[in-house]
Scaffold this active site. Structure first.
Site, PDB file in Angstrom:
ATOM      1  N   LYS A 102     -13.475   5.744  -6.128  1.00 53.58           N
ATOM      2  CA  LYS A 102     -13.730   7.143  -5.787  1.00 53.58           C
ATOM      3  C   LYS A 102     -12.386   7.768  -5.390  1.00 53.58           C
ATOM      4  O   LYS A 102     -11.892   7.617  -4.278  1.00 53.58           O
ATOM      5  CB  LYS A 102     -14.728   7.260  -4.634  1.00 53.58           C
ATOM      6  CG  LYS A 102     -15.046   8.727  -4.267  1.00 53.58           C
ATOM      7  CD  LYS A 102     -14.372   9.073  -2.959  1.00 53.58           C
ATOM      8  CE  LYS A 102     -14.543  10.506  -2.530  1.00 53.58           C
ATOM      9  NZ  LYS A 102     -13.738  11.478  -3.248  1.00 53.58           N
ATOM     10  N   GLU A 119      -6.749   2.034   6.064  1.00 45.77           N
ATOM     11  CA  GLU A 119      -5.375   2.465   6.367  1.00 45.77           C
ATOM     12  C   GLU A 119      -5.475   3.939   6.722  1.00 45.77           C
ATOM     13  O   GLU A 119      -5.865   4.755   5.896  1.00 45.77           O
ATOM     14  CB  GLU A 119      -4.450   2.224   5.174  1.00 45.77           C
ATOM     15  CG  GLU A 119      -2.974   2.265   5.529  1.00 45.77           C
ATOM     16  CD  GLU A 119      -2.433   3.687   5.677  1.00 45.77           C
ATOM     17  OE1 GLU A 119      -2.245   4.118   6.840  1.00 45.77           O
ATOM     18  OE2 GLU A 119      -2.236   4.345   4.662  1.00 45.77           O
ATOM     19  N   CYS A 162       1.755   8.738   4.545  1.00 44.99           N
ATOM     20  CA  CYS A 162       1.321   8.138   5.807  1.00 44.99           C
ATOM     21  C   CYS A 162       2.486   7.498   6.545  1.00 44.99           C
ATOM     22  O   CYS A 162       2.452   7.342   7.769  1.00 44.99           O
ATOM     23  CB  CYS A 162       0.211   7.129   5.572  1.00 44.99           C
ATOM     24  SG  CYS A 162       0.626   5.831   4.397  1.00 44.99           S
ATOM     25  N   GLU A 208      -0.956  13.457  13.504  1.00 46.31           N
ATOM     26  CA  GLU A 208      -0.377  13.414  12.164  1.00 46.31           C
ATOM     27  C   GLU A 208      -0.528  14.784  11.499  1.00 46.31           C
ATOM     28  O   GLU A 208      -1.638  15.293  11.332  1.00 46.31           O
ATOM     29  CB  GLU A 208      -1.081  12.348  11.318  1.00 46.31           C
ATOM     30  CG  GLU A 208      -0.441  12.145   9.971  1.00 46.31           C
ATOM     31  CD  GLU A 208      -1.080  11.009   9.186  1.00 46.31           C
ATOM     32  OE1 GLU A 208      -0.350  10.236   8.551  1.00 46.31           O
ATOM     33  OE2 GLU A 208      -2.326  10.898   9.206  1.00 46.31           O
TER      34      GLU A 208
END
Length: 488
Positions: free
Chosen positions: A180, A255, A289, A390
């Site tokens: 996906k 993650e 990331c 973030e």
């Protein structure tokens, strides 16, 4: 208004065939460098489409796992060759669909090829150990067996590398796959799946279903016949996926991002540190990331470092990533641009000083794209929102410190622990940083964003589920250990 489009509709890939979603609905994928350009149409699938894909993947896994590792590896080699032949096409699609520059997109596609070839070779490596038994007449050893059907949920920022570094080990160890991809990168994903189709994988071995995460991601998480779920994305979504998988006893791997620091010591090579900070923090428009987010600088060199940094950032050319002179492309979507702008506003409100950038770029023919100025704050303390959360955009927060002990304390004082780097010539400083830094990836005199395909990758604290991807470490997730005891 002129709409540019190739008018192609990309289908789901299930049981070796390209099929429309059961509801016949599609989503539009647009170019973030020009919101009037349609890259393609992708399926807005439903749970029923996931059910169909899982059904065929479960059936296919029975025969796929019986192949030797070498035989499975041959299919991965063929997929790698197919992607290599279409390298420019896939890279151009990636640039048009999510915005990163063409050289970055081509480098990522080449990395996908290398990952496939690495794991193709993994099919010939050992999968167990002989263990001395307590019975002298017996034989005891271990082997590894596949999980079964694996759900792969991937983000838009690395639409080739991340799916491949999950799919390749899943397949080589005998699992079948339901992919996906993120909706913002589903056309690129379809191009990659076309290469897997060209490689001739047995039908049902690898499948792709596109659609919203709230529907397709949830269906993968909840499906009783999906034995493992691997996810890269936000921490909030990741925790939800992990909880859902845990509740039904499925294996999960998450993650979930980082707030990655770079420490610049007073003995650092400042030119090297500046180049690495810019590359680590602003390439791919900061949408990594592992991107550098906080820059922690000792006071003795702070002003000189800051001035060099701003001088270099002013040279950055922002624009359409297909243009040769462009260094930084747009944010991947209007929503992502607005998120970044909201963090800039928050930084100003909380008392940080904006010293460069901070605005959407709308001049020089860029008004139709989601372009953001490279942005730098100073007078940032580590309690501010821009130092803790973030941002996933081209924003750097400068933090001045007196000592390296203070720098490491601040570097660790966030909920994430993905990557971190330090610039210093002092061996003692290097060793202290290695020992004390709470991050899964620690780099010395190198940018925070470097990841090697043959090495374990993953984070500490809330950056991951404490599992590791890539390299030989991947087998820990995609297989289970079976212990065998044989007595004549």
């Amino acid at each position: 208004m002129n709409i540019k489009t190739d008018e192609k509709t990309y289908l789901n890939y299930i049981n070796g065939k390209w099929v429309a979603a059961s509801n016949q609905k599609v989503n539009t994928s647009i170019n973030p460098a020009n919101r009037h350009e349609i890259v393609g149409y992708v399926q807005q699938s439903e749970k029923e489409d996931v059910d169909q894909a899982v059904r065929v993947a479960k059936e296919a896994q029975v025969s796929w796992k019986k192949l030797t590792g070498a035989a499975r590896g041959e299919y991965l080699y063929k997929a790698a060759n197919a992607i290599e032949r279409r390298m420019d096409e896939i890279a151009e699609t990636m640039t048009r669909e999510m915005g990163k520059t063409f050289p970055e997109a081509k480098g990522e596609t080449a990395r996908g090829v290398a990952i496939l070839r690495y794991y193709a070779g993994e099919g010939m490596r050992k999968v167990g150990d002989v263990i001395p038994p307590s019975d002298a007449d017996a034989l005891m050893f271990t082997t590894r067996v596949p999980l079964g059907v694996v759900g792969v949920i991937t983000p838009w920022n690395f639409p080739v590398a991340i799916p491949i570094w999950k799919i390749a080990p899943a397949l080589i160890y005998g699992n079948t796959v339901i992919l996906k991809p993120a909706q913002e990168a589903a056309v690129t994903a379809a191009k990659v799946l076309e290469c897997f189709d060209e490689a001739g994988f047995p039908v049902g071995t690898i499948n792709m279903v596109t659609g919203p995460g709230s529907v397709i991601g949830q269906a993968i998480t909840d499906h009783p016949d999906i034995n493992g779920v691997t996810f890269t994305g936000s921490d909030s979504v990741g925790k939800s996926i992990g909880l859902g998988a845990f509740k039904r006893g499925a294996k999960y791997q998450l993650e979930m991002g980082g707030k990655n620091p770079v420490i610049v010591a007073n003995d650092a090579d400042l030119n090297q540190a500046v180049e690495a900070t810019i590359s680590g923090g602003l390439r791919s428009t900061g949408q990594k990331c592992t991107a550098t987010s906080r820059v922690i600088v000792q006071s003795d060199v702070y002003e000189e470092f800051k001035n060099k940094l701003i001088e270099k950032i002013k040279e950055i050319k922002v624009g359409n990533g297909l243009n040769e002179d462009v260094w930084m492309g747009p944010c991947a979507s209007e929503n992502q641009l607005n998120t970044v702008l909201s963090y800039v506003k928050k930084g100003i409100e909380e008392g940080a000083t904006l010293i460069h950038g901070g605005k959407r770029i709308e001049e020089e023919g860029l008004a139709d794209g989601f372009f953001m100025e490279p942005t730098v704050f100073e007078n940032v303390n580590n309690k501010m929102t821009i130092a803790q959360e973030e941002i996933f955009g081209p924003v750097l927060a400068l933090i001045k410190v007196e000592t390296l002990e203070e720098a490491v304390h601040i570097a660790n004082d966030v909920k994430f622990g993905l990557s971190a780097s330090i610039f210093t010539k002092n061996i003692g400083h290097m060793l202290s940083f290695i020992n004390e830094m709470d991050a899964g990836l620690v780099r010395i005199n190198a940018e925070s964003a470097g990841v090697e395909l043959q090495a374990p990758f993953g984070g500490m604290k809330q950056s991951s589920s404490h599992s590791r991807e890539q390299g030989e470490a991947a087998k820990e997730f995609y297989t289970s250990i079976k212990t065998i005891f044989v007595k004549p």
